[in-house]
Scaffold this motif. Structure first.
Motif, short mmCIF file in Angstrom:
data_model
loop_
_atom_site.label_atom_id
_atom_site.label_comp_id
_atom_site.label_asym_id
_atom_site.label_seq_id
_atom_site.Cartn_x
_atom_site.Cartn_y
_atom_site.Cartn_z
N ALA A 1 0.86 -1.19 0.00
CA ALA A 1 0.00 0.00 0.00
C ALA A 1 0.89 1.22 0.00
O ALA A 1 1.70 1.42 0.90
CB ALA A 1 -0.91 -0.01 1.22
N LEU B 1 2.73 3.50 -3.33
CA LEU B 1 3.72 3.14 -4.37
C LEU B 1 4.56 4.35 -4.73
O LEU B 1 4.80 4.66 -5.89
CB LEU B 1 2.99 2.58 -5.60
N ALA C 1 9.38 4.49 -1.52
CA ALA C 1 9.64 3.23 -0.82
C ALA C 1 8.79 2.10 -1.39
O ALA C 1 9.27 0.99 -1.64
CB ALA C 1 9.38 3.40 0.68
N GLY C 2 7.50 2.37 -1.60
CA GLY C 2 6.58 1.31 -2.02
C GLY C 2 6.86 0.81 -3.43
O GLY C 2 6.74 -0.39 -3.70
N ASP D 1 -2.18 2.44 -4.81
CA ASP D 1 -1.84 3.80 -4.40
C ASP D 1 -3.08 4.67 -4.53
O ASP D 1 -3.89 4.49 -5.43
CB ASP D 1 -0.71 4.39 -5.25
N GLY E 1 2.75 13.89 -2.33
CA GLY E 1 3.39 13.30 -1.16
C GLY E 1 4.76 13.90 -0.89
O GLY E 1 4.90 15.12 -0.71
N SER E 2 5.77 13.01 -0.90
CA SER E 2 7.12 13.41 -0.48
C SER E 2 8.17 13.21 -1.56
O SER E 2 9.36 13.38 -1.30
CB SER E 2 7.54 12.56 0.73
N GLU F 1 -6.58 4.10 -6.06
CA GLU F 1 -7.32 3.12 -5.25
C GLU F 1 -6.73 3.12 -3.84
O GLU F 1 -5.83 2.34 -3.53
CB GLU F 1 -7.21 1.73 -5.89
N PRO F 2 -7.21 4.00 -2.98
CA PRO F 2 -6.64 4.08 -1.62
C PRO F 2 -7.02 2.90 -0.75
O PRO F 2 -8.13 2.38 -0.84
CB PRO F 2 -7.25 5.36 -1.06
N ALA G 1 3.56 1.49 2.98
CA ALA G 1 4.57 2.48 2.57
C ALA G 1 3.85 3.75 2.16
O ALA G 1 3.99 4.22 1.04
CB ALA G 1 5.40 1.91 1.42
N TRP H 1 1.07 9.76 5.01
CA TRP H 1 -0.21 9.28 5.53
C TRP H 1 -0.01 8.26 6.65
O TRP H 1 -0.98 7.78 7.22
CB TRP H 1 -1.05 8.66 4.39
N VAL I 1 -2.75 6.18 8.93
CA VAL I 1 -2.98 4.75 8.73
C VAL I 1 -2.66 3.98 10.00
O VAL I 1 -3.28 2.95 10.29
CB VAL I 1 -2.15 4.26 7.53
N CYS J 1 6.21 20.17 -0.37
CA CYS J 1 6.48 18.74 -0.27
C CYS J 1 6.45 18.36 1.22
O CYS J 1 6.62 19.22 2.08
CB CYS J 1 7.84 18.47 -0.89
N GLY K 1 15.03 10.28 3.18
CA GLY K 1 14.93 8.87 2.84
C GLY K 1 15.03 8.51 1.37
O GLY K 1 15.22 7.34 1.05
N PHE K 2 14.90 9.50 0.49
CA PHE K 2 14.77 9.11 -0.91
C PHE K 2 15.97 8.33 -1.43
O PHE K 2 15.83 7.32 -2.14
CB PHE K 2 14.53 10.33 -1.82
C1 LIG Z 1 11.21 18.97 -0.11
C2 LIG Z 1 11.83 17.63 0.18
C3 LIG Z 1 13.17 17.45 -0.07
C4 LIG Z 1 13.78 16.23 0.18
N1 LIG Z 1 15.10 16.07 -0.12
C5 LIG Z 1 15.66 14.85 0.02
C6 LIG Z 1 16.97 14.64 -0.45
O1 LIG Z 1 17.61 15.54 -0.99
N2 LIG Z 1 17.51 13.39 -0.32
C7 LIG Z 1 16.80 12.36 0.25
O2 LIG Z 1 17.35 11.26 0.35
N3 LIG Z 1 15.55 12.55 0.71
C8 LIG Z 1 14.96 13.77 0.59
N4 LIG Z 1 13.68 13.96 0.98
C9 LIG Z 1 12.95 12.88 1.65
C10 LIG Z 1 12.43 11.88 0.66
O3 LIG Z 1 11.97 12.52 -0.51
C11 LIG Z 1 11.35 11.07 1.34
O4 LIG Z 1 11.90 10.47 2.49
C12 LIG Z 1 10.82 9.98 0.45
O5 LIG Z 1 10.51 10.49 -0.82
C13 LIG Z 1 9.59 9.37 1.11
O6 LIG Z 1 9.12 8.32 0.30
P1 LIG Z 1 7.80 7.54 0.74
O7 LIG Z 1 7.70 6.40 -0.17
O8 LIG Z 1 7.82 7.31 2.21
O9 LIG Z 1 6.62 8.59 0.47
P2 LIG Z 1 5.91 8.90 -0.91
O10 LIG Z 1 6.85 8.82 -2.03
O11 LIG Z 1 5.15 10.16 -0.71
O12 LIG Z 1 4.91 7.69 -1.10
C14 LIG Z 1 3.80 7.46 -0.29
C15 LIG Z 1 2.72 6.94 -1.21
O13 LIG Z 1 1.67 6.42 -0.44
C16 LIG Z 1 0.47 6.72 -1.11
N5 LIG Z 1 -0.61 6.59 -0.16
C17 LIG Z 1 -0.85 7.34 0.93
N6 LIG Z 1 -1.94 6.90 1.58
C18 LIG Z 1 -2.38 5.82 0.90
C19 LIG Z 1 -3.47 4.94 1.08
N7 LIG Z 1 -4.34 5.06 2.12
N8 LIG Z 1 -3.65 3.96 0.18
C20 LIG Z 1 -2.80 3.81 -0.88
N9 LIG Z 1 -1.76 4.64 -1.08
C21 LIG Z 1 -1.55 5.63 -0.20
C22 LIG Z 1 0.69 8.11 -1.64
O14 LIG Z 1 -0.20 8.44 -2.69
C23 LIG Z 1 2.12 8.03 -2.09
O15 LIG Z 1 2.21 7.67 -3.46
C24 LIG Z 1 13.03 15.18 0.74
C25 LIG Z 1 11.67 15.35 0.99
C26 LIG Z 1 11.07 16.55 0.70
C27 LIG Z 1 9.61 16.72 0.96
#
Ligand SMILES: Cc1cc2nc3c(=O)[nH]c(=O)nc-3n(C[C@H](O)[C@H](O)[C@H](O)COP(=O)(O)OP(=O)(O)OC[C@H]3O[C@@H](n4cnc5c(N)ncnc54)[C@H](O)[C@@H]3O)c2cc1C
Length: 517
Positions: free
Chosen positions: A12, A14, A17-18, A36, A45-46, A173-174, A202, A206, A210, A452, A483-484
């Motif tokens: 959940a 994508l 991380a997902g 997602d 998101g992020s 599709e949340p 992931a 959110w 969750v 972001c 985390g990216f």
């Molecule tokens: C401005 C900014 C700058 C950054 N700079 C850096 C950097 O330079 N280097 C670095 O390493 N990291 C950086 N980061 C951090 C990094 O981007 C994040 O840690 C990483 O992208 C998080 O990924 P994630 O998969 O957790 O979240 P996301 O990529 O946001 O994914 C979460 C997903 O979950 C989905 N979702 C949410 N709720 C539900 C649900 N109920 N059902 C289904 N899907 C759902 C969302 O739609 C989304 O697609 C930065 C972050 C920001 C905001």
């Protein structure tokens, strides 16, 4: 559980991380269904904004270095498998006070792990990277392998590969609720109810919703980045054109977890699946977003106009355990970075330039008369600059869309469903204040700004591990704004935890339990 299993693992979320988890699970032969709430990559998101820093001399803690080393290999492999250009090596500058957090932390990680790096005095930075106007009490660490990643392309690449390995990916599709019982999980989305052996959560920003029943002390933080356009004249207009994205709404249903009594419903927005109700029967408490103290720029640094020619830098030649993709040349480019072979011309780094800001006049031949030259990738590495405790900013060279700059932990707590998604003039003004002081040649109109989300744990570490009550649920989130770069390795770790129940890395620092009182 009433529904037959349709998969080994449901992922959940994508995003960064997902998408990586879905790929690594499918690659290992697991039957994967990914859902997602939007269509990733997206800007809700992020993981949007076209660039993320990757760096290895990790000031946050040396424990991340082995992970980031693996991540470099993961990015290299992803480029090779998809033919996409995802990583651009620019080198990285960690800047700040000698007794601060960033520089000592980066040095510690580099020394503990034998990484190559150079120690730079302020005058070395000013001479080699002439966009910088730094006071003499700033010191720097230069790490040659740092660079930038393309987040949207990376997510698309992971999703492509996941599909190629048979993953079934469902967008818009949340997940609305889930429950777990031993080795079975049941997930209800806006369209259906699915059953599988494992659930990887992931969901990024959110996560607090969750996992609301756990009461994790996670804070979602609104962060703004802005692209300063160095190709146009000095900033006549200092306004930030707001970036508008759809504002999510409310709705959803609730469900109570069977064994713990915890409520694992999520509060999906109204923009998602056909089954979303427009009602407001949402059992999840929503806090009003609060605004934390705004950091301000107080200290007026002294800027030396005339960099000296002396090279006071110290080189540390640590060896790394694996090849560097940039050393071998990246795959043929497919994005805006393709033209930049940044470290191909090491001379370019040390070639002095005309200081167009201080008006110091030509110091060299050939001169750089244009501001954008100061911010070209070969003269302006990605950076993290600790200005003082509590105020750190970061940025990227101009690869064709401006110099992207932002403040790390800008401070406003938010919620992905009530977030102010438009960057405002005051958001950009805070960044511009730093620009004027430290990178005055970038004090130009802003061509774009974006909001972001960070998801912060109190200790700024990740959350990565099994749910404390349900080992069949793996939580992968709360990357605390850094985390990216780890996405490929996070995807692998999520796959290991899901399929083998253990990981080759010690993930104790990332366990959820540490956050529970
Ligand atoms: C401005 C900014 C700058 C950054 N700079 C850096 C950097 O330079 N280097 C670095 O390493 N990291 C950086 N980061 C951090 C990094 O981007 C994040 O840690 C990483 O992208 C998080 O990924 P994630 O998969 O957790 O979240 P996301 O990529 O946001 O994914 C979460 C997903 O979950 C989905 N979702 C949410 N709720 C539900 C649900 N109920 N059902 C289904 N899907 C759902 C969302 O739609 C989304 O697609 C930065 C972050 C920001 C905001």
């Amino acid at each position: 559980m009433s529904h037959p299993p349709i998969a080994d693992v449901i992922v959940a979320g994508l995003g960064a991380a997902g998408s990586a988890a879905a790929y690594h699970l499918a690659r290992r032969g697991a039957r994967v269904v990914g859902v997602d709430r939007y269509t990733p990559p997206h800007a809700m998101g992020s993981s949007h904004g076209r660039s993320r820093i990757i760096r290895e001399a990790y000031f946050e803690h040396p424990l991340y270095v082995p992970l980031v080393r693996e991540a470099y290999m993961g990015w290299e492999e992803l480029e090779a498998l998809t033919g996409r250009r995802l990583y651009l090596r620019t080198g990285g500058l960690m800047l700040g006070p000698a007794d601060g957090t960033v520089v000592p932390g980066a040095r510690r990680s580099a020394l503990e792990h034998g990484l190559s790096f150079e120690e730079l005095a302020a005058e070395d930075v000013r001479r080699r990277f002439p966009a910088w106007h730094l006071p003499d009490d700033v010191v720097g660490i230069f790490e040659p392998r740092a660079g930038m990643l393309d987040p949207e392309a990376a997510i698309a690449a992971h999703l492509d590969l996941a599909r190629r390995h048979g993953a079934e990916l469902r967008f818009d599709e949340p997940l609305l609720s889930w429950r777990a019982e031993g080795d079975a999980v049941e997930v209800t989305t806006s369209r259906a109810t699915y059953r599988a052996a494992r659930l990887v959560l992931a969901v990024g920003a959110w996560t607090p919703r969750v996992l609301a029943p756990l009461g994790l002390p996670l804070v979602v933080e609104r962060n703004v980045v802005a692209w300063f356009d160095t190709t146009v004249g000095r900033a006549a207009s200092r306004t930030a054109p707001p970036v508008s994205t759809a504002s999510p709404g409310f709705g959803g249903s609730t469900a109570r977890h069977e064994s713990t009594g915890r409520d694992y419903s999520t509060a999906p927005d109204a923009s998602t699946g056909p089954d979303d109700s427009t009602g407001h029967d949402n059992a999840i408490a929503r806090d009003e977003p609060t605004v934390q103290d705004e950091p301000t720029v107080q200290d007026e640094p002294t800027v030396r106009d005339e960099p000296t020619a002396r090279d006071g830098s110290t080189a540390h030649d640590g060896s790394t355990a694996h090849d560097d993709p940039a050393d071998r040349g990246a795959p043929p480019g497919r994005n805006a970075w393709s033209a930049a072979d940044v470290l191909a011309d090491p001379e370019a780094r040390s070639r002095p330039a005309v200081d167009i800001v201080a008006g110091a006049g030509a110091r060299s031949d050939p001169p750089l008369a244009r501001a954008e030259d100061l911010f070209a990738p070969e003269r302006f590495p990605v950076f993290v600059h600790e200005v003082r405790p509590g105020l750190t900013w970061y940025g990227f060279p101009d690869t064709g869309d401006g110099v992207k700059l932002g403040i790390h932990h800008s401070g406003e707590s938010t919620d992905p469903e009530t977030e102010r998604r438009e960057a405002t003039e005051s958001d950009v003004a805070r960044i511009r204040e730093l620009v004027r002081t430290y990178l005055p040649a970038a004090d130009r109109p802003v061509r774009e700004a974006a909001v972001c989300l960070y998801t912060n744990a109190p200790d700024d570490h990740f959350v990565l591990g099994p749910h404390p009550d349900h080992p069949a649920v793996i939580v992968v989130s709360a990357c605390s704004g850094h985390g990216f770069k780890f996405a490929p390795v996070i995807g692998e770790l999520a796959a290991e935890l899901s399929l083998e129940g253990r990981s080759r890395h010690d993930l104790t620092p990332f366990r959820i339990e540490r956050l529970l009182g």
